[in-house]
Design a protein around this motif. Structure first.
Motif, PDB file in Angstrom:
ATOM      1  N   LYS A 119      80.063  70.176  57.614  1.00  0.00           N
ATOM      2  CA  LYS A 119      79.650  70.900  56.416  1.00  0.00           C
ATOM      3  C   LYS A 119      79.179  69.930  55.334  1.00  0.00           C
ATOM      4  O   LYS A 119      79.754  68.842  55.169  1.00  0.00           O
ATOM      5  CB  LYS A 119      80.816  71.727  55.850  1.00  0.00           C
ATOM      6  CG  LYS A 119      81.453  72.686  56.845  1.00  0.00           C
ATOM      7  CD  LYS A 119      80.575  73.876  57.118  1.00  0.00           C
ATOM      8  CE  LYS A 119      81.304  74.898  57.991  1.00  0.00           C
ATOM      9  NZ  LYS A 119      80.427  76.021  58.391  1.00  0.00           N
ATOM     10  N   LYS A 132      70.615  69.265  61.000  1.00  0.00           N
ATOM     11  CA  LYS A 132      70.567  70.731  61.155  1.00  0.00           C
ATOM     12  C   LYS A 132      71.215  71.439  59.965  1.00  0.00           C
ATOM     13  O   LYS A 132      70.675  72.422  59.439  1.00  0.00           O
ATOM     14  CB  LYS A 132      71.264  71.141  62.445  1.00  0.00           C
ATOM     15  CG  LYS A 132      71.122  72.616  62.798  1.00  0.00           C
ATOM     16  CD  LYS A 132      71.632  72.877  64.214  1.00  0.00           C
ATOM     17  CE  LYS A 132      71.333  74.307  64.646  1.00  0.00           C
ATOM     18  NZ  LYS A 132      72.091  75.318  63.909  1.00  0.00           N
ATOM     19  N   ALA A 133      72.363  70.926  59.508  1.00  0.00           N
ATOM     20  CA  ALA A 133      73.042  71.555  58.367  1.00  0.00           C
ATOM     21  C   ALA A 133      72.190  71.459  57.104  1.00  0.00           C
ATOM     22  O   ALA A 133      72.156  72.390  56.290  1.00  0.00           O
ATOM     23  CB  ALA A 133      74.405  70.902  58.138  1.00  0.00           C
ATOM     24  N   GLU A 172      69.476  74.051  57.302  1.00  0.00           N
ATOM     25  CA  GLU A 172      70.028  75.384  57.031  1.00  0.00           C
ATOM     26  C   GLU A 172      70.274  75.583  55.537  1.00  0.00           C
ATOM     27  O   GLU A 172      70.021  76.667  54.993  1.00  0.00           O
ATOM     28  CB  GLU A 172      71.322  75.574  57.826  1.00  0.00           C
ATOM     29  CG  GLU A 172      71.078  75.700  59.334  1.00  0.00           C
ATOM     30  CD  GLU A 172      72.361  75.662  60.148  1.00  0.00           C
ATOM     31  OE1 GLU A 172      73.438  75.352  59.561  1.00  0.00           O
ATOM     32  OE2 GLU A 172      72.298  75.925  61.366  1.00  0.00           O
ATOM     33  N   ARG A 173      70.759  74.533  54.865  1.00  0.00           N
ATOM     34  CA  ARG A 173      70.968  74.638  53.421  1.00  0.00           C
ATOM     35  C   ARG A 173      69.637  74.768  52.688  1.00  0.00           C
ATOM     36  O   ARG A 173      69.507  75.571  51.748  1.00  0.00           O
ATOM     37  CB  ARG A 173      71.732  73.404  52.915  1.00  0.00           C
ATOM     38  CG  ARG A 173      71.970  73.386  51.405  1.00  0.00           C
ATOM     39  CD  ARG A 173      72.759  74.594  50.946  1.00  0.00           C
ATOM     40  NE  ARG A 173      72.967  74.626  49.507  1.00  0.00           N
ATOM     41  CZ  ARG A 173      72.915  75.736  48.774  1.00  0.00           C
ATOM     42  NH1 ARG A 173      72.685  76.907  49.342  1.00  0.00           N
ATOM     43  NH2 ARG A 173      73.124  75.674  47.469  1.00  0.00           N
ATOM     44  N   ALA A 188      66.980  76.152  53.786  1.00  0.00           N
ATOM     45  CA  ALA A 188      66.483  77.508  54.024  1.00  0.00           C
ATOM     46  C   ALA A 188      67.077  78.506  53.030  1.00  0.00           C
ATOM     47  O   ALA A 188      66.440  79.516  52.704  1.00  0.00           O
ATOM     48  CB  ALA A 188      66.793  77.936  55.454  1.00  0.00           C
ATOM     49  N   GLU A 189      68.285  78.218  52.549  1.00  0.00           N
ATOM     50  CA  GLU A 189      68.925  79.088  51.561  1.00  0.00           C
ATOM     51  C   GLU A 189      68.348  78.892  50.161  1.00  0.00           C
ATOM     52  O   GLU A 189      68.513  79.749  49.288  1.00  0.00           O
ATOM     53  CB  GLU A 189      70.438  78.817  51.525  1.00  0.00           C
ATOM     54  CG  GLU A 189      71.154  79.136  52.832  1.00  0.00           C
ATOM     55  CD  GLU A 189      72.599  78.659  52.853  1.00  0.00           C
ATOM     56  OE1 GLU A 189      73.319  78.985  53.814  1.00  0.00           O
ATOM     57  OE2 GLU A 189      73.018  77.946  51.902  1.00  0.00           O
ATOM     58  N   PHE A 218      63.911  74.014  62.193  1.00  0.00           N
ATOM     59  CA  PHE A 218      64.498  72.705  62.490  1.00  0.00           C
ATOM     60  C   PHE A 218      64.006  72.295  63.872  1.00  0.00           C
ATOM     61  O   PHE A 218      64.094  73.071  64.830  1.00  0.00           O
ATOM     62  CB  PHE A 218      66.020  72.793  62.462  1.00  0.00           C
ATOM     63  CG  PHE A 218      66.720  71.513  62.821  1.00  0.00           C
ATOM     64  CD1 PHE A 218      66.593  70.385  62.020  1.00  0.00           C
ATOM     65  CD2 PHE A 218      67.517  71.433  63.953  1.00  0.00           C
ATOM     66  CE1 PHE A 218      67.232  69.204  62.342  1.00  0.00           C
ATOM     67  CE2 PHE A 218      68.170  70.251  64.288  1.00  0.00           C
ATOM     68  CZ  PHE A 218      68.029  69.136  63.479  1.00  0.00           C
TER      69      PHE A 218
END
Length: 217
Positions: A28, A72-73, A76-77, A79-80, A88
């Motif tokens: 995370k 990857k994380a 994803e962040r 994208a928010e 990705f």
């Protein structure tokens, strides 16, 4: 230096070197400041209709790809935080992902340091591979924290693209540091943080000649 506002990018593929070297714990992100700092440049390119390919390093993987150092994380962040599609891509999938992009969309590449010495020793083949993803067209440097390193994704790639520019973050830091150090308001106090003292000895020596007080934390 040309900055991102000087570029005509509608429909063009743009490779952007960002600094997504964010702190991680148990897979995370614990602090997304570096992703937030890249948003002005990314959003500008999105608004102007570019096809944006982002690359960055994360940590110091020693034996090739390691899951704990995956971007990857970070993708994803991101994208928010943006109002567009974010994909990705890893390895050969990157070519396919970039080919399928629409204007204003983003592809985040996997950690450049998973390529080992190809990245850190400024390998020409890897630099060309990155440039080829955007048809050797446009490169934007916005990773101020990595700009001192002559790696394939920061320096090598510039030899293979038609146009280069700096992003908003890079431009801000250059202007701020240039003015602050070369024409300082007195008293001039510098505060220096970070753990790696050896990396900072030259900076300390340089600042001692210019500033009235140097605080090291």
């Amino acid at each position: 230096k040309k900055n991102v506002e000087d570029l005509q990018v509608k429909g063009r593929k743009v490779l952007v070197r960002v600094d997504f070297n964010v702190p991680m714990k148990d897979g995370k992100i614990t602090n997304d400041n570096r992703i937030q700092a890249a948003l002005p440049t990314i959003n500008k390119l999105v608004e102007n209709g570019a096809k944006i390919v982002l690359c960055s390093h994360l940590g110091k993987p020693k034996n090739g790809p390691e899951e704990k150092f995956s971007l990857k994380a970070a993708a994803e962040r991101l994208a928010e935080l943006v109002n567009t599609k974010v994909a990705f891509a890893i390895g050969e999938n990157a070519k396919k992902a970039v080919a399928e992009m629409k204007d204003g969309e983003i592809v985040v590449l996997e950690n450049t340091r998973f390529r080992g010495a190809e990245e850190t020793k400024n390998g020409e083949a890897f630099a060309k591979e990155l440039a080829d993803l955007v048809d050797d067209d446009v490169f934007v440097m916005d990773a101020f924290g990595s700009a001192h390193r002559a790696h394939a994704s920061t320096a090598g790639v510039t030899k293979f693209v038609k146009e280069t520019a700096v992003g908003y973050l890079m431009n801000k830091e250059i202007e701020f540091l240039g003015n602050a150090v070369e024409n300082p308001v007195r008293p001039f106090v510098a505060i220096l943080g970070g753990a790696k003292v050896a990396d900072k000895l030259n900076v300390i020596s340089n600042l001692l000649e210019k500033c009235d007080t140097l605080i090291i934390g």
